[in-house]
Design an enzyme around this catalytic site. Structure first.
Site, PDB file in Angstrom:
ATOM      1  N   GLU A 204      34.171 -31.148  -8.795  1.00  0.00           N
ATOM      2  CA  GLU A 204      34.805 -30.909  -7.495  1.00  0.00           C
ATOM      3  C   GLU A 204      35.610 -29.618  -7.572  1.00  0.00           C
ATOM      4  O   GLU A 204      36.453 -29.436  -8.459  1.00  0.00           O
ATOM      5  CB  GLU A 204      35.723 -32.061  -7.065  1.00  0.00           C
ATOM      6  CG  GLU A 204      36.379 -31.738  -5.714  1.00  0.00           C
ATOM      7  CD  GLU A 204      36.916 -32.936  -4.958  1.00  0.00           C
ATOM      8  OE1 GLU A 204      37.109 -33.991  -5.563  1.00  0.00           O
ATOM      9  OE2 GLU A 204      37.120 -32.796  -3.729  1.00  0.00           O
ATOM     10  N   SER A 219      41.596 -36.950  -5.612  1.00  0.00           N
ATOM     11  CA  SER A 219      40.149 -37.198  -5.493  1.00  0.00           C
ATOM     12  C   SER A 219      39.487 -37.308  -6.858  1.00  0.00           C
ATOM     13  O   SER A 219      38.512 -38.049  -7.025  1.00  0.00           O
ATOM     14  CB  SER A 219      39.484 -36.117  -4.646  1.00  0.00           C
ATOM     15  OG  SER A 219      39.758 -34.848  -5.160  1.00  0.00           O
ATOM     16  N   ASP A 277      35.628 -28.471  -2.161  1.00  0.00           N
ATOM     17  CA  ASP A 277      36.829 -28.744  -1.357  1.00  0.00           C
ATOM     18  C   ASP A 277      37.921 -27.774  -1.820  1.00  0.00           C
ATOM     19  O   ASP A 277      39.042 -28.159  -2.095  1.00  0.00           O
ATOM     20  CB  ASP A 277      37.272 -30.207  -1.542  1.00  0.00           C
ATOM     21  CG  ASP A 277      38.456 -30.571  -0.645  1.00  0.00           C
ATOM     22  OD1 ASP A 277      38.674 -29.884   0.357  1.00  0.00           O
ATOM     23  OD2 ASP A 277      39.161 -31.546  -0.969  1.00  0.00           O
ATOM     24  N   HIS A 280      37.946 -23.028   1.142  1.00  0.00           N
ATOM     25  CA  HIS A 280      37.318 -23.114   2.472  1.00  0.00           C
ATOM     26  C   HIS A 280      37.198 -21.751   3.146  1.00  0.00           C
ATOM     27  O   HIS A 280      36.942 -21.665   4.347  1.00  0.00           O
ATOM     28  CB  HIS A 280      38.035 -24.114   3.380  1.00  0.00           C
ATOM     29  CG  HIS A 280      38.143 -25.480   2.765  1.00  0.00           C
ATOM     30  ND1 HIS A 280      37.039 -26.186   2.359  1.00  0.00           N
ATOM     31  CD2 HIS A 280      39.222 -26.233   2.453  1.00  0.00           C
ATOM     32  CE1 HIS A 280      37.436 -27.329   1.840  1.00  0.00           C
ATOM     33  NE2 HIS A 280      38.741 -27.384   1.866  1.00  0.00           N
ATOM     34  N   GLU A 305      32.845 -29.506   2.150  1.00  0.00           N
ATOM     35  CA  GLU A 305      33.795 -30.109   3.093  1.00  0.00           C
ATOM     36  C   GLU A 305      34.410 -29.036   3.993  1.00  0.00           C
ATOM     37  O   GLU A 305      34.380 -27.850   3.685  1.00  0.00           O
ATOM     38  CB  GLU A 305      34.948 -30.777   2.327  1.00  0.00           C
ATOM     39  CG  GLU A 305      34.563 -32.026   1.583  1.00  0.00           C
ATOM     40  CD  GLU A 305      35.785 -32.777   1.035  1.00  0.00           C
ATOM     41  OE1 GLU A 305      36.927 -32.384   1.326  1.00  0.00           O
ATOM     42  OE2 GLU A 305      35.573 -33.758   0.304  1.00  0.00           O
ATOM     43  N   ASP A 306      35.004 -29.480   5.080  1.00  0.00           N
ATOM     44  CA  ASP A 306      35.827 -28.646   5.962  1.00  0.00           C
ATOM     45  C   ASP A 306      35.079 -27.443   6.528  1.00  0.00           C
ATOM     46  O   ASP A 306      35.579 -26.308   6.519  1.00  0.00           O
ATOM     47  CB  ASP A 306      37.108 -28.198   5.235  1.00  0.00           C
ATOM     48  CG  ASP A 306      38.033 -29.373   4.963  1.00  0.00           C
ATOM     49  OD1 ASP A 306      37.616 -30.523   5.223  1.00  0.00           O
ATOM     50  OD2 ASP A 306      39.159 -29.162   4.496  1.00  0.00           O
TER      51      ASP A 306
END
Ligand code: SAM
Length: 395
Positions: A204, A219, A277, A280, A305-306
């Site tokens: 991640e 997370s 993540d 971004h 994500e995002d």
């Protein structure tokens, strides 16, 4: 470019892999690692799986791990802070486990087989009572017995064979993947559940907490629990302190530095799952995808994500007509075109690009995408199928 040094997993990785290969292989792995190192890995795993208990006093529990005639002992302590190794050996109860059976239960597939070769011995202090201790003494003994049996129950539950529920883990670890900000958890559950019993490697990007070294990691802890046989890496541009558990490694580096990412994958890749993540920032998202997607295993997933930042100028996004500066969503739209390259006349007779050949599916949700790695080798519709409209209304 910063180079990274990553400590090897050694014992736990060997056990995770052997746990899916049957008792004989696992026995062999236990012998190679040595029962002492195996007992340490078991305690480390119980530390990860045992939730804190609201007890007024901590409880010590002895563990006896056996393999044939060999036996090693550890003592653990449990309270509101969770489970940890105890400095003192004296314990209120002792749990004895067969190493291979316990490891199969912890790390092997959930296939309906029971792994219950365990025994419980209670210390004498659980029953010692004389009438002259009076009512107060009886109440103290009852409270002590309650504490000890609760703690034993918690350790047995942590040692049990079961899959974790991602929604519950998100709440437990305070992940923002499921709350007022994002509704990602149900989509993760949908796409990740098939990996729950597999010995996966997960990366991640973005540990959380930004410059605060002690913050973040929610997370990573969640993935460690969710992927029962997973090894989890977290990457962050800031130095991150703290131990998130024995199946998590934290790395420091910049997701937009292609050279750094190459060095990283050479040391710790390939991955089954990559989750972006991080910053971004559109440019970073694209660079990371270009560097890391080739190092996702076939059948694996690359998650971003995002994606809302594709429309936010402050992150290099844009809400308007196509421009020279491509956003993350532009890149993903090109992947959709690439998924159909065989059907496009403009691509006829040219070699497919890496992503055209290796993106097998794209699953979009609000602000979230799962890119599936796999051979995109379906052939085009045959030549006799007309490419021009047949001129039949409603055809
Ligand atoms: C949203 S937080 C991650 C939250 C975490 N994944 C979770 O769900 O609990 C984003 C993190 O990305 C990190 N980050 C920002 N820019 C980065 C970059 N260029 N490379 C790597 N990490 C970066 C930040 O320091 C921050 O800790």
């Amino acid at each position: 470019m910063s180079e990274i040094a990553v400590a090897p997993w050694s014992v736990v990785e060997r056990l995770l892999l052997a746990a899916g290969a049957g008792p004989a292989k696992l026995q062999e792995a236990v012998q190679v690692a040595g029962l002492d190192a195996v007992a340490d890995a078991i305690v480390d795993e119980l530390v990860v799986r045992c939730d804190p208990l609201s007890l007024d006093e901590s409880v010590r529990i002895g563990l006896e791990i056996t393999s044939g005639a060999q036996l090693v002992r550890r003592t653990v302590e449990l309270d509101h802070a969770g489970l940890r190794l105890a400095a003192v050996a004296e314990a209120a109860a002792v749990l004895r486990f067969d190493a291979v059976d316990l490891l199969e239960g912890l790390f092997g597939p959930v296939d309906g087989r029971r792994h219950n070769s365990r025994e419980v011995r209670w210390s004498d202090s659980m029953t010692q009572f004389s009438p002259d201790q009076g009512l107060a003494g009886a109440q103290r003994l009852l409270a002590f017995r309650n504490r000890v049996s609760t703690a034993v129950h918690a350790v047995l539950a942590a040692a049990a064979t079961r899959r974790a529920d991602l929604g519950a883990l998100a709440v437990r670890y305070g992940s923002d993947k499921w709350a007022d900000l994002h509704w990602y958890t149900e989509h993760y559950e949908h796409h990740f559940s098939r990996f729950q019993d597999a010995p996966v490697r997960v990366l991640e990007i973005g540990i959380g907490g930004y410059h605060a070294p002690e913050l973040g990691g929610a997370s990573l802890r969640m993935w460690q629990r969710y992927f029962r046989r997973g090894l989890v890496y977290g990457l962050d541009i800031f130095e991150k302190a703290g131990n998130e558990g024995h199946r998590v490694r934290k790395l420091r580096g910049d997701q937009s530095d292609a050279e750094f990412l190459e060095d990283m994958v050479a040391k710790i890749g390939p991955f089954d799952i990559v989750i972006d993540d991080g910053s971004h920032v559109n440019d970073h998202v694209k660079k990371s995808f270009q560097s890391l997607f080739p190092h996702v295993r076939p059948g694996g997933l690359y998650v971003i994500e995002d994606l809302q930042t594709a429309y936010w100028p402050g992150y290099g996004g844009r809400d308007g007509e196509p421009a020279a500066q491509r956003t993350s969503i532009d890149m993903l739209k090109e992947l959709i075109d690439g998924l159909h390259y065989q059907e496009r006349e403009s691509r006829c007779g040219t070699e497919p690009s890496y992503t055209e050949r290796n993106v097998a599916a794209l699953h979009f949700y609000h602000n979230l995408v799962f890119v599936e790695k796999g051979l995109n080798a379906e052939t085009a519709a045959p030549g006799f199928v007309p490419r021009q409209a047949l001129g039949v209304e409603g055809g």
